[in-house]
Every structure is written in C-alpha cells, then in structure tokens.
Design a protein around this motif. Structure first.
Motif, short mmCIF file in Angstrom:
data_model
loop_
_atom_site.label_atom_id
_atom_site.label_comp_id
_atom_site.label_asym_id
_atom_site.label_seq_id
_atom_site.Cartn_x
_atom_site.Cartn_y
_atom_site.Cartn_z
N ALA A 179 60.82 -25.78 -65.36
CA ALA A 179 60.07 -26.32 -64.23
C ALA A 179 59.83 -25.26 -63.17
CB ALA A 179 60.80 -27.51 -63.63
N GLU A 180 60.67 -24.24 -63.16
CA GLU A 180 60.53 -23.12 -62.23
C GLU A 180 61.19 -21.91 -62.88
OE1 GLU A 180 64.42 -24.38 -59.60
OE2 GLU A 180 62.44 -25.12 -59.07
N LEU A 181 60.88 -20.73 -62.37
CA LEU A 181 61.47 -19.53 -62.96
C LEU A 181 62.99 -19.57 -62.85
CD1 LEU A 181 59.20 -16.55 -61.86
CD2 LEU A 181 59.34 -17.62 -64.10
N PRO A 182 63.69 -19.18 -63.93
CA PRO A 182 65.15 -19.07 -63.85
C PRO A 182 65.55 -17.95 -62.89
CG PRO A 182 64.38 -19.10 -66.13
CD PRO A 182 63.17 -18.90 -65.27
N GLU A 183 66.86 -17.79 -62.73
CA GLU A 183 67.37 -16.72 -61.88
C GLU A 183 66.79 -15.39 -62.35
OE1 GLU A 183 71.68 -14.76 -60.59
OE2 GLU A 183 71.58 -16.65 -61.70
N PRO A 184 66.35 -14.53 -61.42
CA PRO A 184 65.71 -13.27 -61.82
C PRO A 184 66.61 -12.39 -62.67
CG PRO A 184 65.38 -13.69 -59.47
CD PRO A 184 66.36 -14.72 -59.95
N VAL A 185 66.02 -11.81 -63.71
CA VAL A 185 66.73 -10.81 -64.51
C VAL A 185 67.00 -9.60 -63.63
CG1 VAL A 185 66.60 -9.32 -66.54
CG2 VAL A 185 65.60 -11.62 -66.61
N THR A 186 68.23 -9.11 -63.63
CA THR A 186 68.63 -8.07 -62.68
C THR A 186 69.36 -6.94 -63.40
OG1 THR A 186 68.93 -9.77 -60.98
CG2 THR A 186 69.90 -7.62 -60.56
N PHE A 187 68.93 -5.72 -63.12
CA PHE A 187 69.70 -4.56 -63.54
C PHE A 187 70.75 -4.29 -62.48
CE2 PHE A 187 66.21 -3.63 -66.47
CZ PHE A 187 66.93 -3.23 -67.59
N GLU A 188 72.00 -4.36 -62.90
CA GLU A 188 73.12 -4.15 -61.99
C GLU A 188 74.33 -3.70 -62.81
OE1 GLU A 188 73.42 -8.01 -60.28
OE2 GLU A 188 74.56 -8.86 -61.94
N PRO A 189 75.32 -3.07 -62.18
CA PRO A 189 76.51 -2.65 -62.93
C PRO A 189 77.25 -3.85 -63.53
CG PRO A 189 76.38 -1.48 -60.85
CD PRO A 189 75.32 -2.55 -60.80
N ASN A 190 77.74 -3.66 -64.74
CA ASN A 190 78.47 -4.71 -65.46
C ASN A 190 79.84 -4.21 -65.93
OD1 ASN A 190 76.36 -7.06 -66.06
ND2 ASN A 190 75.27 -5.12 -66.27
N LYS A 191 80.42 -3.31 -65.16
CA LYS A 191 81.63 -2.60 -65.61
C LYS A 191 82.80 -3.53 -65.93
CE LYS A 191 80.31 1.51 -62.98
NZ LYS A 191 80.74 2.45 -61.91
N VAL A 237 72.70 8.35 -65.28
CA VAL A 237 73.09 6.95 -65.10
C VAL A 237 73.69 6.68 -63.73
CG1 VAL A 237 73.42 6.65 -67.57
CG2 VAL A 237 75.37 7.27 -66.15
N ASP A 238 74.00 7.75 -62.98
CA ASP A 238 74.41 7.66 -61.57
C ASP A 238 75.63 6.77 -61.36
OD1 ASP A 238 74.16 8.33 -58.89
OD2 ASP A 238 72.87 6.61 -58.45
N GLN A 239 76.58 6.81 -62.29
CA GLN A 239 77.82 6.04 -62.21
C GLN A 239 77.60 4.53 -62.15
OE1 GLN A 239 80.78 7.49 -59.48
NE2 GLN A 239 80.51 9.61 -60.08
N LEU A 240 76.39 4.08 -62.43
CA LEU A 240 76.13 2.64 -62.48
C LEU A 240 76.67 2.04 -63.78
CD1 LEU A 240 72.46 2.79 -61.20
CD2 LEU A 240 74.42 1.93 -59.92
N THR A 241 76.69 2.85 -64.82
CA THR A 241 77.14 2.43 -66.15
C THR A 241 78.17 3.44 -66.63
OG1 THR A 241 74.88 1.65 -66.54
CG2 THR A 241 76.36 1.73 -68.44
N GLU A 242 79.32 2.97 -67.06
CA GLU A 242 80.34 3.89 -67.55
C GLU A 242 79.93 4.47 -68.92
OE1 GLU A 242 84.63 3.17 -66.17
OE2 GLU A 242 83.95 1.18 -66.83
N VAL A 243 80.46 5.66 -69.22
CA VAL A 243 80.21 6.30 -70.50
C VAL A 243 81.56 6.53 -71.17
CG1 VAL A 243 79.26 8.31 -71.68
CG2 VAL A 243 78.15 7.44 -69.61
#
Length: 407
Positions: free
Chosen positions: A316-328, A159-165
C-alpha cells in the motif's frame, strides 16, 4: 514527503515521450574515487544491477510474447532503461582499477545482503540471505589480499572501515553440487510484498556481480588474479541460482514487469534518502520520476491484458527504505553461529554430506584452490594476511591470526 505517505501508484512521473536524453545529458561526470563516500559507489553499483536486470527481463519478455503492440511498448521502456543504465554505470570512475571496483562490488554484496536479511520477514528467505552473505564476506577478504599484493594498496581506503575485512565461510567451501543451490520459491499468494522486492533486489545484484566477473577476470595478466576471478565467478553462478530460485515461477510476465518497475521506484526512492552527493541525488530523483511512469504503464498493461489490479499484490506504500549502513555486529553474530553451514537439497545442514564432499573432490582436487593460494602468497610476502578487524578479534577462534587466539 515522508516514506509512510509515498505510494508510487499514486504519483505522476515524466511522460515517456519526454524521457529520451541526448548525448550531452547522458555524458555524466564520474564520481571522484578518492573523495567519494564508499556507499555512494555502492548505491551506483546496486542500481546498475537493478537496471541491467530490468533490461534482461524486458528482452526475455519481448522474446516470449507474440503481441506486436506489447513488444513495441516494452521496447520503448527498455530503451529508456538502457539510457538510465548508461548514466548510472558511467558514474563509476574510469581511473579506478578493475580490482578496486571489484572490492566495491563485494562491499555492496555484504552490506546490501546483510540489510535485506535483517529486514526480511520470512524465516526461510532470511536464512537464504544469511547463508549467502557469509560467502560474499569471504570474497571481500580474498580480493582485499589480492589487491595489496598486485596493486600495493590496502582495501581500508576503499571501504573506509564501514565494512570489516576478514575471513568468512572459506571460499573453497562454497563449491556445492548444483542441485544443492536450488531453494524453494516463495508463494506469490501468501508472501509478504516486501519479500518479493527483497528477492528481486538480491537476485539482480548477484547477477550483475556474476556478469562483471565473467567479463573482467581474463583481463588480468597475473595468474593468481585470473584464477581467483575464475573461482569466485563460479561461486556467483551458485549465488544467482540460490537467490533466483526464491522467485515464484507462477508469477505472470506482466506481474513480473510490474514488480520490476515497482522495485526500481522503491530503490531510487530509498537511495535518495541517504545519498550524500547532491549531484548524484538529483540523478536518483530524475530516474525515480521516469520509473513512476514506467510503473504506471506496466500497471495499465496488466489491467488491460489480464484484468487484474496491481494493488492486489503490491504494498500500500513503500516499505522502509533500503539503506547502505555498517552491519558489523550482525555479521559477527552470523560468523559465530553459521559459518559451518552448507546446503542439502533445498535446506541447510552442518554436516559435510557425501554429495558435497564429492563435489569438493571434483572441483578442488588435491590442490589448494586459488582462494587459498592468494592468502598463502600474501602471507609469504608480508608475513601475514590482510585484515581490517575494527571491532576486535575474529569471532571464530579457528580463523584468528596466530597470536590472536587468546585475545
């Protein structure tokens, strides 16, 4: 092209007759499990779930329409979707163990659900995602402890410290009576278009996790591994019921078809924006151009067969892009404020009500469930459980390790 100006309904994709690929094109090289960005693996897993959902939906639609020409059109699209699914899922590295892939699955569940919750405009749907993510967060913790015990490696590498365990809502508390997993659906006539896409996305992702655990769990020889997959696999059934019930059953088959194709365009376009691997980004772009044509066909079918304009319910247009990012920070706030919540009917309560307690007695009995045994076994072997708390002690004092209580 900027996200603000991208409207899939106005784009031209690859004609359907040019979309079939031969074996050489389908035989993609997998990513390197030791060198790849963990979020690239997350995007692969998420898109595989989206493609599998589209395929399953297409088969159900096929079985529920008497129109032969429509069946044939659906079969053409579904064959291409199958080829896309094979390419996407075959990007995963064969040398990665089932448990390593499982940990990536749970990283998807945590960071995708957290992102959707943060972006969700509807308070009821937002609560559904916040409730579910604390359970997936705990699953990641349980599997990470199993991983160190049976493979002698730590999840930090994956998980490379992107997500806590660390512990979430304890898995043993996820076993609810089935009626308490059913939520109220959104109203298709008033719901924000983004909410429909969010609900479809999370349902597809959790369904794929459920399917994965249903099949891989018995492959283990180690009893505690078999038992943990069995327990968490049953929780995934609860999650698919939880999220799937949010979809409005009043949506027609063709309306659902359009939504599936639009959502695929949305996610392939979204993941193109942040993909760090140039080769994988090219695949997302190719599949986007295929999905644009699938969307065009679905919209034409709706106009022809229902006399409806898809623009009436699509963004009417695509919403904000779905993004994988840390959510700590977000997850820590949820842990501190919502860890003691359970469900009652279609709502949420903090009390362990009678029906919940009866279900706990029936499922867990007098013995500790596998999710607790795996932590006990890890502590017995290593002196403590496995955690990766990058942002400080656990926000819930009762869930801190001994010695951390005063931290």
């Amino acid at each position: 092209m900027s996200i603000v100006s991208f409207n899939p309904l106005e784009q031209h994709g690859i004609p359907l007759e040019r979309q079939i690929r031969d074996w050489q094109e389908l035989n993609v090289s997998p990513v390197d499990p030791d060198m790849e960005d963990p979020y690239t693996k997350c995007r692969i897993i998420a898109l595989n779930g989206i493609e599998v959902e589209s395929i399953f939906f297409g088969h159900q639609f096929h079985r529920n329409t008497p129109d032969i020409e429509l069946k044939q059109r659906l079969a053409e699209i579904r064959y291409i979707e199958h080829q896309q699914q094979k390419v996407v899922n075959w990007l995963l590295p064969g040398q990665a163990s089932v448990l390593e892939t499982t940990i990536s699955y749970e990283q998807v569940a945590v960071d995708l659900t957290a992102w959707l919750a943060r972006m969700e405009p509807d308070p009821y749907l937002k609560q559904a995602y916040e409730f579910g993510v604390l359970e997936d967060f705990d699953h990641l913790y349980r599997y990470a402890n199993l991983y160190e015990m049976i493979e002698h490696r730590q999840a930090e590498k994956l998980v490379d410290q992107l997500t806590e365990v660390m512990p979430g809502r304890p898995t043993m508390m996820h076993h609810r009576h089935p009626v308490d997993n059913v939520r109220e659906p959104y109203d298709r006539s008033t719901v924000d278009p983004r909410s429909r896409l969010h609900a479809l996305t999370i349902t597809a992702a959790e369904q794929q996790t459920m399917n994965f655990y249903m099949n891989v769990g018995p492959q283990y020889m180690t009893p505690i591994a078999r038992q943990l997959y069995q327990e968490i696999g049953l929780v995934e059934e609860e999650h698919v019921t939880h999220y799937g019930s949010l979809l409005d059953p009043g949506e027609t088959w063709l309306e659902r078809l359009v939504l599936h194709e639009y959502n695929e365009c949305y996610l392939y376009y979204s993941f193109m924006q942040t993909e760090s691997n140039p080769r994988i980004k090219q695949i997302w772009e190719l599949h986007l151009n295929m999905e644009l044509e699938h969307l065009r066909i679905a919209c034409d079918l709706m106009r022809t067969q229902e006399g409806r304009d898809p623009e009436s319910f699509l963004p009417a247009e695509l919403p904000e892009p779905v993004t994988f990012e840390p959510n700590k920070p977000y997850l820590r706030e949820l842990l501190a404020t919502q860890i003691d919540i359970t469900t009652l009917g279609t709502g949420y309560v903090r009390e362990a009500h009678e029906r919940f307690q009866r279900m706990q007695e029936m499922v867990n009995g007098k013995e500790k469930p596998p999710s607790e045994h795996v932590i006990d076994d890890h502590r017995a072997r290593f002196g403590r459980d496995y955690r990766m708390e990058t942002d400080g002690p656990h926000p819930v004092p009762a869930l801190r390790e001994p010695g951390e209580e005063q931290a």
